[in-house]
Scaffold this motif. Structure first.
Motif, mmCIF file in Angstrom:
data_model
loop_
_atom_site.group_PDB
_atom_site.id
_atom_site.type_symbol
_atom_site.label_atom_id
_atom_site.label_comp_id
_atom_site.label_asym_id
_atom_site.label_seq_id
_atom_site.Cartn_x
_atom_site.Cartn_y
_atom_site.Cartn_z
ATOM 1 N N MET A 1 7.764 -24.769 -1.599
ATOM 2 C CA MET A 1 6.950 -23.837 -2.068
ATOM 3 C C MET A 1 7.452 -22.536 -1.233
ATOM 4 N N THR A 2 7.521 -21.373 -2.271
ATOM 5 C CA THR A 2 7.827 -20.008 -1.587
ATOM 6 C C THR A 2 6.801 -19.363 -0.930
ATOM 7 N N SER A 3 6.888 -18.379 -0.119
ATOM 8 C CA SER A 3 6.310 -17.731 0.739
ATOM 9 C C SER A 3 5.608 -16.556 -0.096
ATOM 10 N N LEU A 4 4.192 -16.573 -0.197
ATOM 11 C CA LEU A 4 3.211 -15.770 -0.793
ATOM 12 C C LEU A 4 2.268 -15.342 0.027
ATOM 13 N N THR A 5 1.960 -13.841 0.415
ATOM 14 C CA THR A 5 0.734 -13.518 1.124
ATOM 15 C C THR A 5 0.133 -12.541 0.241
ATOM 16 N N LEU A 6 -1.341 -12.592 -0.018
ATOM 17 C CA LEU A 6 -2.127 -11.889 -0.698
ATOM 18 C C LEU A 6 -3.355 -11.373 0.147
ATOM 19 N N THR A 7 -3.472 -10.012 0.059
ATOM 20 C CA THR A 7 -4.449 -9.349 0.728
ATOM 21 C C THR A 7 -5.394 -8.365 -0.176
ATOM 22 N N ILE A 8 -6.582 -8.779 -0.118
ATOM 23 C CA ILE A 8 -7.249 -8.077 -0.998
ATOM 24 C C ILE A 8 -8.229 -7.010 -0.081
ATOM 25 N N ASP A 9 -8.114 -5.681 -0.559
ATOM 26 C CA ASP A 9 -8.933 -4.706 0.319
ATOM 27 C C ASP A 9 -10.071 -4.169 -0.631
ATOM 28 N N GLU A 10 -11.058 -4.313 -0.407
ATOM 29 C CA GLU A 10 -12.188 -3.893 -1.215
ATOM 30 C C GLU A 10 -12.720 -2.275 -0.552
ATOM 31 N N ARG A 11 -12.383 -1.440 -1.410
ATOM 32 C CA ARG A 11 -12.652 -0.077 -1.147
ATOM 33 C C ARG A 11 -14.085 0.322 -1.641
ATOM 34 N N ALA A 12 -14.427 1.299 -1.640
ATOM 35 C CA ALA A 12 -15.793 2.057 -2.086
ATOM 36 C C ALA A 12 -15.407 2.115 -3.581
ATOM 37 N N ASP A 13 -14.433 2.471 -3.984
ATOM 38 C CA ASP A 13 -14.132 3.057 -5.484
ATOM 39 C C ASP A 13 -13.083 2.114 -6.233
ATOM 40 N N SER A 14 -12.458 1.189 -5.418
ATOM 41 C CA SER A 14 -11.245 0.605 -5.944
ATOM 42 C C SER A 14 -11.026 -0.791 -5.277
ATOM 43 N N THR A 15 -10.109 -1.831 -5.555
ATOM 44 C CA THR A 15 -9.607 -2.618 -4.997
ATOM 45 C C THR A 15 -8.153 -2.648 -5.073
ATOM 46 N N VAL A 16 -7.559 -2.866 -4.024
ATOM 47 C CA VAL A 16 -6.151 -2.825 -3.706
ATOM 48 C C VAL A 16 -5.563 -4.279 -3.199
ATOM 49 N N ILE A 17 -4.967 -4.909 -4.317
ATOM 50 C CA ILE A 17 -4.111 -6.197 -3.950
ATOM 51 C C ILE A 17 -2.775 -5.948 -3.464
ATOM 52 N N ARG A 18 -2.507 -6.524 -2.032
ATOM 53 C CA ARG A 18 -1.238 -6.358 -1.628
ATOM 54 C C ARG A 18 -0.473 -7.590 -1.774
ATOM 55 N N VAL A 19 0.704 -7.660 -2.407
ATOM 56 C CA VAL A 19 1.341 -8.911 -2.772
ATOM 57 C C VAL A 19 2.538 -8.906 -1.911
ATOM 58 N N CYS A 20 2.778 -9.725 -1.239
ATOM 59 C CA CYS A 20 3.869 -9.972 -0.041
ATOM 60 C C CYS A 20 4.628 -11.395 -0.389
ATOM 61 N N GLY A 21 5.930 -11.169 -0.719
ATOM 62 C CA GLY A 21 6.605 -12.307 -0.903
ATOM 63 C C GLY A 21 7.172 -12.570 -2.176
ATOM 64 N N GLU A 22 7.417 -13.924 -2.811
ATOM 65 C CA GLU A 22 7.799 -14.096 -3.955
ATOM 66 C C GLU A 22 6.482 -14.869 -4.916
ATOM 67 N N VAL B 1 -5.689 -1.707 -7.978
ATOM 68 C CA VAL B 1 -4.197 -1.412 -7.750
ATOM 69 C C VAL B 1 -3.686 -2.483 -6.927
ATOM 70 N N MET B 2 -2.463 -2.993 -7.545
ATOM 71 C CA MET B 2 -1.626 -3.785 -7.075
ATOM 72 C C MET B 2 -0.496 -3.158 -6.342
ATOM 73 N N ASP B 3 -0.468 -3.361 -5.184
ATOM 74 C CA ASP B 3 0.688 -2.870 -4.101
ATOM 75 C C ASP B 3 1.725 -4.046 -4.058
ATOM 76 N N LEU B 4 2.443 -3.544 -4.859
ATOM 77 C CA LEU B 4 3.653 -4.528 -5.085
ATOM 78 C C LEU B 4 4.959 -4.286 -4.233
ATOM 79 N N SER B 5 4.965 -3.282 -3.366
ATOM 80 C CA SER B 5 6.050 -3.041 -2.352
ATOM 81 C C SER B 5 6.926 -4.103 -1.609
ATOM 82 N N ALA B 6 6.077 -5.063 -1.406
ATOM 83 C CA ALA B 6 6.559 -6.074 -0.724
ATOM 84 C C ALA B 6 6.996 -7.362 -1.439
ATOM 85 N N MET B 7 6.646 -7.370 -2.805
ATOM 86 C CA MET B 7 6.765 -8.396 -3.828
ATOM 87 C C MET B 7 8.337 -8.447 -4.014
ATOM 88 N N THR B 8 9.094 -9.301 -3.540
ATOM 89 C CA THR B 8 10.394 -9.292 -3.697
ATOM 90 C C THR B 8 10.941 -10.072 -4.762
#
Length: 129
Positions: free
Chosen positions: A1-22, A46-53
């Motif tokens: 299984m490949t490495s994947l980390t997901l972080t969900i950041d609930e903000r007042a007016d949006s949700t940011v999902i940070r995707v790290c790994g494969e 908003v999907m933060d895909l800066s670390a989705m390799t």
């Protein structure tokens, strides 16, 4: 299984999902679950895909389904800070013109904020005569 980390950041007016790994056939269901959770919150995503390799066809399918479901629900979904490899996959597949992508998470949040309906204002009462 490949490495994947997901972080969900609930903000007042949006949700940011940070995707790290494969994102691939071994873990794409986790990404789908995170996107479904974010959609249930009812705020723009908003999907933060800066670390989705890496992104394979199963992960691409998850992104496309989420994009279509969000549009159907009337929610904004932005893909932000795409890593070069997944960016190239979207480019080769001819999908970039059809998706809302932003260079940074900040830019995505600003776009969402700019498209948010403004609250109604009540007119000031007329001054007494």
């Amino acid at each position: 299984m490949t490495s994947l980390t997901l972080t969900i950041d609930e903000r007042a007016d949006s949700t940011v999902i940070r995707v790290c790994g494969e994102v691939d056939a071994t873990n794409h269901a986790r990404l789908a679950a995170a996107l479904n959770e974010a959609r249930r919150l009812g705020a723009p995503i908003v999907m933060d895909l800066s670390a989705m390799t890496f992104l394979d066809s199963s992960g691409l399918n998850v992104l496309l389904r989420a994009y279509n479901q969000s549009a159907h629900d009337g929610l904004h979904l932005r893909l932000a800070a795409l890593h070069p490899r997944p960016h190239r996959l979207l480019e080769i597949a001819g999908l970039l013109p059809h998706l809302r992508t932003c260079t940074t998470v900040g830019q995505a949040l600003a776009e969402i904020s700019a498209h948010r309906p403004k609250p109604l204002t009540t007119p000031s009462p007329a001054p007494p005569r």
